[in-house]
Every structure is written in C-alpha cells, then in structure tokens.
Design a protein around this motif. Structure first.
Motif, PDB file in Angstrom:
ATOM      1  N   LYS A  55       8.833 -13.201 -14.225  1.00 22.23           N
ATOM      2  CA  LYS A  55       9.730 -12.123 -14.656  1.00 22.23           C
ATOM      3  C   LYS A  55       9.402 -11.658 -16.085  1.00 22.23           C
ATOM      4  CE  LYS A  55      14.674 -11.061 -14.780  1.00 22.23           C
ATOM      5  NZ  LYS A  55      16.027 -11.640 -14.705  1.00 22.23           N
ATOM      6  N   THR A  56       9.288 -12.612 -17.000  1.00 20.98           N
ATOM      7  CA  THR A  56       8.984 -12.271 -18.397  1.00 20.98           C
ATOM      8  C   THR A  56       7.582 -11.688 -18.527  1.00 20.98           C
ATOM      9  OG1 THR A  56      10.416 -14.062 -19.158  1.00 20.98           O
ATOM     10  CG2 THR A  56       8.852 -13.191 -20.749  1.00 20.98           C
ATOM     11  N   ALA A  57       6.615 -12.299 -17.836  1.00 21.85           N
ATOM     12  CA  ALA A  57       5.229 -11.820 -17.911  1.00 21.85           C
ATOM     13  C   ALA A  57       5.124 -10.384 -17.400  1.00 21.85           C
ATOM     14  CB  ALA A  57       4.315 -12.747 -17.125  1.00 21.85           C
ATOM     15  N   LEU A  58       5.798 -10.089 -16.292  1.00 25.18           N
ATOM     16  CA  LEU A  58       5.780  -8.717 -15.753  1.00 25.18           C
ATOM     17  C   LEU A  58       6.387  -7.729 -16.745  1.00 25.18           C
ATOM     18  CD1 LEU A  58       6.689  -9.116 -11.969  1.00 25.18           C
ATOM     19  CD2 LEU A  58       4.583  -8.160 -12.899  1.00 25.18           C
ATOM     20  N   LYS A  59       7.490  -8.127 -17.335  1.00 32.28           N
ATOM     21  CA  LYS A  59       8.168  -7.258 -18.311  1.00 32.28           C
ATOM     22  C   LYS A  59       7.224  -6.932 -19.481  1.00 32.28           C
ATOM     23  CE  LYS A  59      12.323  -7.063 -21.189  1.00 32.28           C
ATOM     24  NZ  LYS A  59      13.396  -7.857 -21.810  1.00 32.28           N
ATOM     25  N   LEU A  69      -8.031  -5.483  -5.023  1.00 34.36           N
ATOM     26  CA  LEU A  69      -7.656  -4.192  -4.440  1.00 34.36           C
ATOM     27  C   LEU A  69      -8.315  -3.039  -5.208  1.00 34.36           C
ATOM     28  CD1 LEU A  69      -3.848  -4.821  -3.884  1.00 34.36           C
ATOM     29  CD2 LEU A  69      -5.547  -4.469  -2.073  1.00 34.36           C
ATOM     30  N   GLU A  70      -8.826  -2.075  -4.446  1.00 40.40           N
ATOM     31  CA  GLU A  70      -9.401  -0.859  -5.005  1.00 40.40           C
ATOM     32  C   GLU A  70      -9.112   0.260  -4.012  1.00 40.40           C
ATOM     33  OE1 GLU A  70     -13.262  -1.161  -7.231  1.00 40.40           O
ATOM     34  OE2 GLU A  70     -13.469  -2.913  -5.948  1.00 40.40           O
ATOM     35  N   PRO A  71      -9.409   1.520  -4.385  1.00 35.62           N
ATOM     36  CA  PRO A  71      -9.130   2.617  -3.447  1.00 35.62           C
ATOM     37  C   PRO A  71      -9.712   2.404  -2.045  1.00 35.62           C
ATOM     38  CG  PRO A  71      -9.606   3.513  -5.596  1.00 35.62           C
ATOM     39  CD  PRO A  71      -9.828   2.019  -5.705  1.00 35.62           C
ATOM     40  N   ASN A  72     -10.859   1.751  -1.936  1.00 34.92           N
ATOM     41  CA  ASN A  72     -11.471   1.560  -0.606  1.00 34.92           C
ATOM     42  C   ASN A  72     -11.437   0.101  -0.155  1.00 34.92           C
ATOM     43  OD1 ASN A  72     -12.510   3.043   1.510  1.00 34.92           O
ATOM     44  ND2 ASN A  72     -14.622   2.565   1.019  1.00 34.92           N
ATOM     45  N   GLU A  75      -0.034  -6.035   4.670  1.00 33.94           N
ATOM     46  CA  GLU A  75      -1.218  -5.245   4.306  1.00 33.94           C
ATOM     47  C   GLU A  75      -1.012  -4.632   2.926  1.00 33.94           C
ATOM     48  OE1 GLU A  75      -1.955  -2.435   7.461  1.00 33.94           O
ATOM     49  OE2 GLU A  75      -1.463  -3.956   8.966  1.00 33.94           O
ATOM     50  N   TYR A  76      -1.925  -4.930   2.021  1.00 33.11           N
ATOM     51  CA  TYR A  76      -1.795  -4.457   0.642  1.00 33.11           C
ATOM     52  C   TYR A  76      -2.862  -3.448   0.278  1.00 33.11           C
ATOM     53  CZ  TYR A  76       1.969  -7.517  -0.831  1.00 33.11           C
ATOM     54  OH  TYR A  76       3.199  -8.110  -0.966  1.00 33.11           O
ATOM     55  N   HIS A 108       1.492  -1.674  -6.603  1.00 33.60           N
ATOM     56  CA  HIS A 108       2.195  -0.999  -7.706  1.00 33.60           C
ATOM     57  C   HIS A 108       3.666  -0.793  -7.366  1.00 33.60           C
ATOM     58  CE1 HIS A 108       3.165   1.961 -10.844  1.00 33.60           C
ATOM     59  NE2 HIS A 108       2.247   1.304 -11.521  1.00 33.60           N
ATOM     60  N   GLU A 109       3.948  -0.451  -6.121  1.00 33.42           N
ATOM     61  CA  GLU A 109       5.344  -0.278  -5.693  1.00 33.42           C
ATOM     62  C   GLU A 109       6.129  -1.578  -5.844  1.00 33.42           C
ATOM     63  OE1 GLU A 109       5.416   1.188  -1.665  1.00 33.42           O
ATOM     64  OE2 GLU A 109       4.220   2.939  -2.238  1.00 33.42           O
ATOM     65  N   GLU A 110       5.505  -2.692  -5.483  1.00 35.10           N
ATOM     66  CA  GLU A 110       6.198  -3.985  -5.490  1.00 35.10           C
ATOM     67  C   GLU A 110       6.338  -4.580  -6.888  1.00 35.10           C
ATOM     68  OE1 GLU A 110       4.910  -7.003  -2.800  1.00 35.10           O
ATOM     69  OE2 GLU A 110       5.267  -5.762  -1.035  1.00 35.10           O
TER      70      GLU A 110
END
Length: 287
Positions: free
Chosen positions: A202-206, A144-147, A162-163, A169-171
């Motif tokens: 969960k731990t990795a995200l934290k 994913l990038e701006p375009n 659609e991502y 970032h929201e998710e």
C-alpha cells in the motif's frame, strides 16, 4: 497468418500440477515405479491453454539448476526453500521429454531462471508475433508490453487471469516497469530477499504513484513522513539489491528462432510417449 507464440513457464505448470494431486497422495505411479502426476497435469494445462488461445508457436522455458546470478548478488537467495518432494524429482526430466515429444522446444540457460529466458524470448518475438506468457507467477507482469500479454493460471484447469499493460494500470495504477520498484520495496519472502522493512504494498504503491520510481522517491525523500524516510534510509542498500534481484533479465544469451517453434504435434510420437508413461485415458482427458 498472424503469428501467436505461447511462452510456457514449464516449472510453474509442473509444480502447480504436482501439488494439485499430491495433497491427496495421488502420484499416478506407473508400472516402472515412476510417479507421473506432475507431468500429466502439466500436459493438461498445456493443451487446455492451446485450445483456448490457439497459438501458432509454442516454446517451453525451464530453470537449469538451483544456482543463478541472483545467488551471486545475494547468497541467501531462495535459501529458505526446501528440496522438492522425492516424487517430484524424476518428473523434471520427464517433463522435458514429453514437451520434446510434442515438438515443443525446451529452452533454458545455466545461471539464469526460466523467467529470464521468457523475458529474453518475449523481447525477441514481440516484433514479429503476438506473445502470450503462460505462468502462475505474478512477477512476470513486469514483462507486459503492447504486444506481450501474461496469462496467469488460476485454480483448476482453463481458469485464467489475462493481463495486458492496460489491465495492470487499471488494477494498480502503475506500469510494468514500476512493478520492479514495487517488488524492491516489498521484498519477497518466498525468494528470501527483504526489501524495505515496514514498507508494504500500500505504501510503496502510494509513493510510486506520487514519485514514479525509486530514484524519484529518493530525490524527494525530504517530503516523505519521518517514518517512511527512516525505513528507506536504514534499508537503502537492500532496496537497491532487491530491485536488482526482482528485475527479470531480457538479455540472457538464449535464442530460438520462431521457425523452429511452430506448434505441430506428431500424433504418433505423442502417442508413443504417453503410452510409454502409461497415461491412462489420455485421449479422452488430455486432448
């Protein structure tokens, strides 16, 4: 006119289409004894997405053989996967014949996966076109990038997640590049690499929220819990190896000019191919 290129993960569409009907032993075998269910479903996925997103350009990317540079990094990479079902085997080449008949270029490179070809082309095209990646593979979200957006196939036809960079970032609260580090910790059982045993999503995200990257985490390892520190230190080599495997390469030596990827179907050529394969009711069900 704004250019919009659809990069198609051919293998993802083909396998999804195959298993959707193979579960009920429906292989659509034609008079020559050739099964066509995967190819038919792939075309339906393709045309459904084309109707939905109206790309000006389309490119299909494919795996080229089972061995890639990732097998050089880790011999057992994907070694746990069984051979494709026999009804699937003749459809790999057929699928490429069909995309060719639709004037869609087929891109692949020995030693690389379709993901790497898609990553490389999305890097090439993002400067001059809006890029949509059509796949069922969440690993592609790292591109994913701006375009550049990723359209994930959901169950059935025409159902998509659609991502964009913002939605990811929201998710998850992380950037596309941080997804690579997330995979490095988690590993991937379907691809047969381990990551760090005992550290899940969960731990990795934290840890990534707090320290941003593997390097940031290692620099602050004394601040981690004793359990986290022990797990990371005992699997440090596998952590770095897993990241190397998880990262989609965007520098494969593949290039296909956008000019040669304009989506312009020759109706006669398409009809000839679909009739040759004995696709029933294709005008009604596919177009």
């Amino acid at each position: 006119m704004t250019k919009k290129v659809l990069l198609v993960d051919g293998m993802a569409l083909l396998f999804r289409a195959f298993y959707a009907t193979a579960m009920s032993n429906y292989y659509m075998i034609n008079s020559k004894g050739v099964p066509t269910n995967a190819v038919y479903g792939m075309v339906k996925h393709l045309f459904t997405a084309v109707r939905e997103y109206e790309p000006t350009h389309v490119v299909a990317c494919w795996d080229m053989g089972s061995k890639t540079f990732r097998n050089d990094l880790l011999e057992s990479y994907k070694a746990n996967r069984s051979a494709p079902p026999e009804e699937m085997v003749p459809q790999f080449d057929l699928a490429k014949e069909v995309t060719e008949a639709l004037n869609i270029p087929n891109v692949g490179m020995a030693g690389y996966e379709a993901d790497d070809c898609i990553g490389t082309l999305s890097h090439h095209y993002r400067e001059e076109a809006e890029v949509l990646i059509l796949t069922g593979d969440q690993d592609m979200l790292q591109l994913l990038e701006p375009n550049v957006s990723v359209v994930l196939l959901k169950k059935g036809y025409g159902n998509y997640a659609e991502y964009t960079v913002e939605r990811l970032h929201e998710e998850k609260g992380i950037t596309p590049k941080q997804l690579i580090d997330l995979k490095a910790f988690m590993g991937d059982s379907s691809d047969n690499y381990a990551g760090v045993k005992g550290i899940g999503e969960k731990t990795a995200l934290k840890l990534l929220h707090q320290y941003e990257s593997i390097e940031g985490i290692l620099e602050n390892i004394e601040h981690l819990t004793k359990g986290q520190r022990g797990k990371i230190e005992s699997d440090l080599d596998m952590l770095h190896l897993s990241r190397d495997i998880a990262e989609i390469r965007c520098n494969a030596e593949v290039y296909h000019s956008l000019e040669r990827a304009v989506f312009d179907v020759n109706e006669e050529r398409m009809a000839e191919k679909f009739n040759e394969l004995e696709f029933r009711n294709w005008r009604k069900n596919l177009l």
